[in-house]
Design a protein around this motif. Structure first.
Motif, PDB file in Angstrom:
ATOM      1  N   GLU A  41     -10.577  -0.064 -12.824  1.00  0.00           N
ATOM      2  CA  GLU A  41     -11.901  -0.312 -13.371  1.00  0.00           C
ATOM      3  C   GLU A  41     -11.817  -1.066 -14.694  1.00  0.00           C
ATOM      4  O   GLU A  41     -12.793  -1.148 -15.441  1.00  0.00           O
ATOM      5  CB  GLU A  41     -12.659   1.002 -13.538  1.00  0.00           C
ATOM      6  CG  GLU A  41     -12.980   1.670 -12.203  1.00  0.00           C
ATOM      7  CD  GLU A  41     -13.810   2.924 -12.356  1.00  0.00           C
ATOM      8  OE1 GLU A  41     -14.742   2.925 -13.179  1.00  0.00           O
ATOM      9  OE2 GLU A  41     -13.537   3.908 -11.638  1.00  0.00           O
ATOM     10  N   ALA A  42     -10.648  -1.636 -14.982  1.00  0.00           N
ATOM     11  CA  ALA A  42     -10.456  -2.411 -16.212  1.00  0.00           C
ATOM     12  C   ALA A  42     -11.260  -3.705 -16.168  1.00  0.00           C
ATOM     13  O   ALA A  42     -11.807  -4.093 -15.132  1.00  0.00           O
ATOM     14  CB  ALA A  42      -8.980  -2.721 -16.415  1.00  0.00           C
ATOM     15  N   TRP A  43     -11.324  -4.386 -17.317  1.00  0.00           N
ATOM     16  CA  TRP A  43     -12.084  -5.630 -17.428  1.00  0.00           C
ATOM     17  C   TRP A  43     -11.248  -6.862 -17.131  1.00  0.00           C
ATOM     18  O   TRP A  43     -11.753  -7.985 -17.100  1.00  0.00           O
ATOM     19  CB  TRP A  43     -12.708  -5.734 -18.815  1.00  0.00           C
ATOM     20  CG  TRP A  43     -13.862  -4.797 -18.981  1.00  0.00           C
ATOM     21  CD1 TRP A  43     -13.820  -3.438 -19.044  1.00  0.00           C
ATOM     22  CD2 TRP A  43     -15.245  -5.138 -19.056  1.00  0.00           C
ATOM     23  NE1 TRP A  43     -15.071  -2.900 -19.167  1.00  0.00           N
ATOM     24  CE2 TRP A  43     -15.986  -3.936 -19.190  1.00  0.00           C
ATOM     25  CE3 TRP A  43     -15.940  -6.348 -19.061  1.00  0.00           C
ATOM     26  CZ2 TRP A  43     -17.368  -3.901 -19.297  1.00  0.00           C
ATOM     27  CZ3 TRP A  43     -17.317  -6.325 -19.170  1.00  0.00           C
ATOM     28  CH2 TRP A  43     -18.023  -5.103 -19.277  1.00  0.00           C
ATOM     29  N   ARG A  66       8.514 -13.039  -3.934  1.00  0.00           N
ATOM     30  CA  ARG A  66       9.619 -13.036  -2.977  1.00  0.00           C
ATOM     31  C   ARG A  66       9.648 -11.726  -2.188  1.00  0.00           C
ATOM     32  O   ARG A  66       9.624 -11.725  -0.957  1.00  0.00           O
ATOM     33  CB  ARG A  66      10.956 -13.229  -3.688  1.00  0.00           C
ATOM     34  CG  ARG A  66      12.148 -13.261  -2.722  1.00  0.00           C
ATOM     35  CD  ARG A  66      13.470 -13.295  -3.472  1.00  0.00           C
ATOM     36  NE  ARG A  66      13.559 -14.479  -4.324  1.00  0.00           N
ATOM     37  CZ  ARG A  66      14.586 -14.711  -5.150  1.00  0.00           C
ATOM     38  NH1 ARG A  66      15.566 -13.810  -5.253  1.00  0.00           N
ATOM     39  NH2 ARG A  66      14.611 -15.805  -5.888  1.00  0.00           N
ATOM     40  N   HIS A  67       9.711 -10.616  -2.905  1.00  0.00           N
ATOM     41  CA  HIS A  67       9.746  -9.313  -2.249  1.00  0.00           C
ATOM     42  C   HIS A  67       8.379  -8.632  -2.205  1.00  0.00           C
ATOM     43  O   HIS A  67       8.126  -7.823  -1.323  1.00  0.00           O
ATOM     44  CB  HIS A  67      10.720  -8.377  -2.984  1.00  0.00           C
ATOM     45  CG  HIS A  67      12.090  -8.929  -3.162  1.00  0.00           C
ATOM     46  ND1 HIS A  67      12.559  -9.377  -4.369  1.00  0.00           N
ATOM     47  CD2 HIS A  67      13.088  -9.138  -2.264  1.00  0.00           C
ATOM     48  CE1 HIS A  67      13.798  -9.815  -4.232  1.00  0.00           C
ATOM     49  NE2 HIS A  67      14.145  -9.692  -2.963  1.00  0.00           N
ATOM     50  N   ILE A  68       7.539  -8.939  -3.186  1.00  0.00           N
ATOM     51  CA  ILE A  68       6.272  -8.229  -3.364  1.00  0.00           C
ATOM     52  C   ILE A  68       5.141  -9.211  -3.617  1.00  0.00           C
ATOM     53  O   ILE A  68       5.314 -10.212  -4.326  1.00  0.00           O
ATOM     54  CB  ILE A  68       6.358  -7.254  -4.560  1.00  0.00           C
ATOM     55  CG1 ILE A  68       7.411  -6.172  -4.287  1.00  0.00           C
ATOM     56  CG2 ILE A  68       5.018  -6.577  -4.832  1.00  0.00           C
ATOM     57  CD1 ILE A  68       7.767  -5.386  -5.515  1.00  0.00           C
ATOM     58  N   ALA A  69       3.968  -8.920  -3.051  1.00  0.00           N
ATOM     59  CA  ALA A  69       2.749  -9.689  -3.330  1.00  0.00           C
ATOM     60  C   ALA A  69       1.678  -8.710  -3.800  1.00  0.00           C
ATOM     61  O   ALA A  69       1.454  -7.674  -3.167  1.00  0.00           O
ATOM     62  CB  ALA A  69       2.278 -10.434  -2.081  1.00  0.00           C
ATOM     63  N   PHE A  70       1.027  -9.029  -4.927  1.00  0.00           N
ATOM     64  CA  PHE A  70      -0.017  -8.171  -5.469  1.00  0.00           C
ATOM     65  C   PHE A  70      -1.393  -8.728  -5.134  1.00  0.00           C
ATOM     66  O   PHE A  70      -1.632  -9.937  -5.214  1.00  0.00           O
ATOM     67  CB  PHE A  70       0.111  -8.066  -6.994  1.00  0.00           C
ATOM     68  CG  PHE A  70       1.251  -7.199  -7.451  1.00  0.00           C
ATOM     69  CD1 PHE A  70       1.098  -5.823  -7.563  1.00  0.00           C
ATOM     70  CD2 PHE A  70       2.478  -7.761  -7.759  1.00  0.00           C
ATOM     71  CE1 PHE A  70       2.149  -5.024  -7.983  1.00  0.00           C
ATOM     72  CE2 PHE A  70       3.535  -6.963  -8.176  1.00  0.00           C
ATOM     73  CZ  PHE A  70       3.375  -5.594  -8.286  1.00  0.00           C
ATOM     74  N   ASP A  71      -2.295  -7.834  -4.760  1.00  0.00           N
ATOM     75  CA  ASP A  71      -3.701  -8.180  -4.537  1.00  0.00           C
ATOM     76  C   ASP A  71      -4.508  -7.283  -5.480  1.00  0.00           C
ATOM     77  O   ASP A  71      -4.747  -6.118  -5.194  1.00  0.00           O
ATOM     78  CB  ASP A  71      -4.086  -7.921  -3.080  1.00  0.00           C
ATOM     79  CG  ASP A  71      -5.496  -8.375  -2.754  1.00  0.00           C
ATOM     80  OD1 ASP A  71      -6.212  -8.835  -3.676  1.00  0.00           O
ATOM     81  OD2 ASP A  71      -5.893  -8.255  -1.578  1.00  0.00           O
ATOM     82  N   VAL A  72      -4.892  -7.840  -6.650  1.00  0.00           N
ATOM     83  CA  VAL A  72      -5.475  -7.047  -7.722  1.00  0.00           C
ATOM     84  C   VAL A  72      -6.994  -7.145  -7.725  1.00  0.00           C
ATOM     85  O   VAL A  72      -7.564  -8.237  -7.736  1.00  0.00           O
ATOM     86  CB  VAL A  72      -4.925  -7.502  -9.092  1.00  0.00           C
ATOM     87  CG1 VAL A  72      -5.510  -6.634 -10.203  1.00  0.00           C
ATOM     88  CG2 VAL A  72      -3.403  -7.433  -9.105  1.00  0.00           C
ATOM     89  N   HIS A  73      -7.660  -5.986  -7.725  1.00  0.00           N
ATOM     90  CA  HIS A  73      -9.115  -5.910  -7.840  1.00  0.00           C
ATOM     91  C   HIS A  73      -9.452  -5.123  -9.098  1.00  0.00           C
ATOM     92  O   HIS A  73      -9.140  -3.933  -9.193  1.00  0.00           O
ATOM     93  CB  HIS A  73      -9.717  -5.199  -6.621  1.00  0.00           C
ATOM     94  CG  HIS A  73      -9.604  -5.958  -5.344  1.00  0.00           C
ATOM     95  ND1 HIS A  73     -10.688  -6.514  -4.706  1.00  0.00           N
ATOM     96  CD2 HIS A  73      -8.521  -6.266  -4.581  1.00  0.00           C
ATOM     97  CE1 HIS A  73     -10.281  -7.123  -3.604  1.00  0.00           C
ATOM     98  NE2 HIS A  73      -8.969  -6.985  -3.510  1.00  0.00           N
ATOM     99  N   PHE A  74     -10.053  -5.760 -10.096  1.00  0.00           N
ATOM    100  CA  PHE A  74     -10.503  -5.050 -11.294  1.00  0.00           C
ATOM    101  C   PHE A  74     -12.018  -5.143 -11.346  1.00  0.00           C
ATOM    102  O   PHE A  74     -12.609  -6.205 -11.160  1.00  0.00           O
ATOM    103  CB  PHE A  74      -9.851  -5.611 -12.566  1.00  0.00           C
ATOM    104  CG  PHE A  74      -9.956  -7.100 -12.749  1.00  0.00           C
ATOM    105  CD1 PHE A  74     -10.929  -7.642 -13.556  1.00  0.00           C
ATOM    106  CD2 PHE A  74      -9.054  -7.952 -12.129  1.00  0.00           C
ATOM    107  CE1 PHE A  74     -11.029  -9.011 -13.742  1.00  0.00           C
ATOM    108  CE2 PHE A  74      -9.148  -9.333 -12.304  1.00  0.00           C
ATOM    109  CZ  PHE A  74     -10.126  -9.860 -13.113  1.00  0.00           C
ATOM    110  N   GLY A  84     -15.895  -1.009  -2.428  1.00  0.00           N
ATOM    111  CA  GLY A  84     -15.751  -2.318  -1.809  1.00  0.00           C
ATOM    112  C   GLY A  84     -14.350  -2.871  -1.970  1.00  0.00           C
ATOM    113  O   GLY A  84     -13.796  -3.489  -1.050  1.00  0.00           O
ATOM    114  N   ALA A  85     -13.756  -2.639  -3.149  1.00  0.00           N
ATOM    115  CA  ALA A  85     -12.392  -3.110  -3.396  1.00  0.00           C
ATOM    116  C   ALA A  85     -11.405  -2.408  -2.469  1.00  0.00           C
ATOM    117  O   ALA A  85     -10.499  -3.042  -1.901  1.00  0.00           O
ATOM    118  CB  ALA A  85     -12.015  -2.864  -4.850  1.00  0.00           C
ATOM    119  N   ALA A  86     -11.579  -1.102  -2.304  1.00  0.00           N
ATOM    120  CA  ALA A  86     -10.685  -0.349  -1.424  1.00  0.00           C
ATOM    121  C   ALA A  86     -10.814  -0.814   0.022  1.00  0.00           C
ATOM    122  O   ALA A  86      -9.809  -0.996   0.722  1.00  0.00           O
ATOM    123  CB  ALA A  86     -10.996   1.143  -1.526  1.00  0.00           C
ATOM    124  N   ALA A  87     -12.036  -1.012   0.471  1.00  0.00           N
ATOM    125  CA  ALA A  87     -12.256  -1.474   1.845  1.00  0.00           C
ATOM    126  C   ALA A  87     -11.621  -2.849   2.063  1.00  0.00           C
ATOM    127  O   ALA A  87     -11.035  -3.119   3.113  1.00  0.00           O
ATOM    128  CB  ALA A  87     -13.752  -1.523   2.145  1.00  0.00           C
TER     129      ALA A  87
END
Length: 215
Positions: A41-43, A66-74, A84-87
């Motif tokens: 819930e950060a800005w 390479r090993h990891i991909a991040f999909d960040v929802h703030f 909605g972010a979790a879904a």
């Protein structure tokens, strides 16, 4: 595994340690980058817990891209946006969901009972009904707790020691947070012994609500 956060350094290290235990086997076996979904819930996306996670993974030779991909929802403090972010992360096929805060982990757990969820910045996961017990969390959720309710009174004592002239303390907390409400109760019980008045201020939508109350 559930850990008890003890300092800012702890928050930068413990989430990575917990997450690595969960994802190490998956990263080794995956032909494509292991997808870690993030809800906070950060800005902005550079939340300290997330930065600590990335740093810890890098130290273990797990390289982003390479090993990891991040999909960040703030969600910028908007609690209703976490569902909605979790879904979206479940739909996108995240291999693991990393959350910060009580609302984010509850949204993730409501969205999936199969994808592993690692949380941080949760004051009392048992009272919030996120896990069954600290020793045996159960389900697909594990993480790090800051023990906010238990430490609130001690922090007030430390504040009074550092600044003896203080007579009034403003405690800002999320209105729907179980741990924060308990922490306020502990503060109110301790405050008279220290000669301090504690004023609780409940907010709903972070800075927007604070600004409205002060206008």
């Amino acid at each position: 595994m559930i850990g008890h956060g003890r300092s800012r350094l702890g928050w930068l290290q413990l989430p990575a340690a917990v997450a690595v235990l969960v994802i190490a086997a998956g990263v080794t076996a995956a032909e494509s980058p292991y997808r870690i979904g993030v809800i906070t819930e950060a800005w902005a996306g550079n939340h300290p817990a997330l930065e600590g996670l990335k740093e810890g993974l890098r130290e273990r030779g797990l390289i982003e891209g390479r090993h990891i991909a991040f999909d960040v929802h703030f969600t910028r403090g908007i609690s209703d946006a976490t569902a909605g972010a979790a879904a979206a992360l479940v739909k996108a096929g995240a291999n693991l969901i990393f959350t910060s805060g009580e609302g984010a982990v509850l949204a993730a757990r409501n969205a999936t009972q199969n994808i592993p969820i690692v949380f941080t910045l949760v004051g009392d996961p048992v009272a919030a009904r996120i896990v069954k017990t600290l020793a045996r969390p159960g389900g697909n959720v594990t993480g790090v707790t800051s023990l906010v309710p238990e430490l609130a009174a001690k922090r007030l004592e430390i504040l009074k020691t550092l600044a003896p002239e203080i007579r009034r303390v403003w405690f800002v907390y999320y209105e729907g947070g179980v741990a924060d409400a308990t922490a306020l109760g502990n503060l109110l019980n301790t405050a008279p012994k220290l000669g301090v008045e504690v004023v609780g201020k409940a907010v709903n939508e972070a800075m927007r609500d604070i600004e409205a109350r002060n206008s």
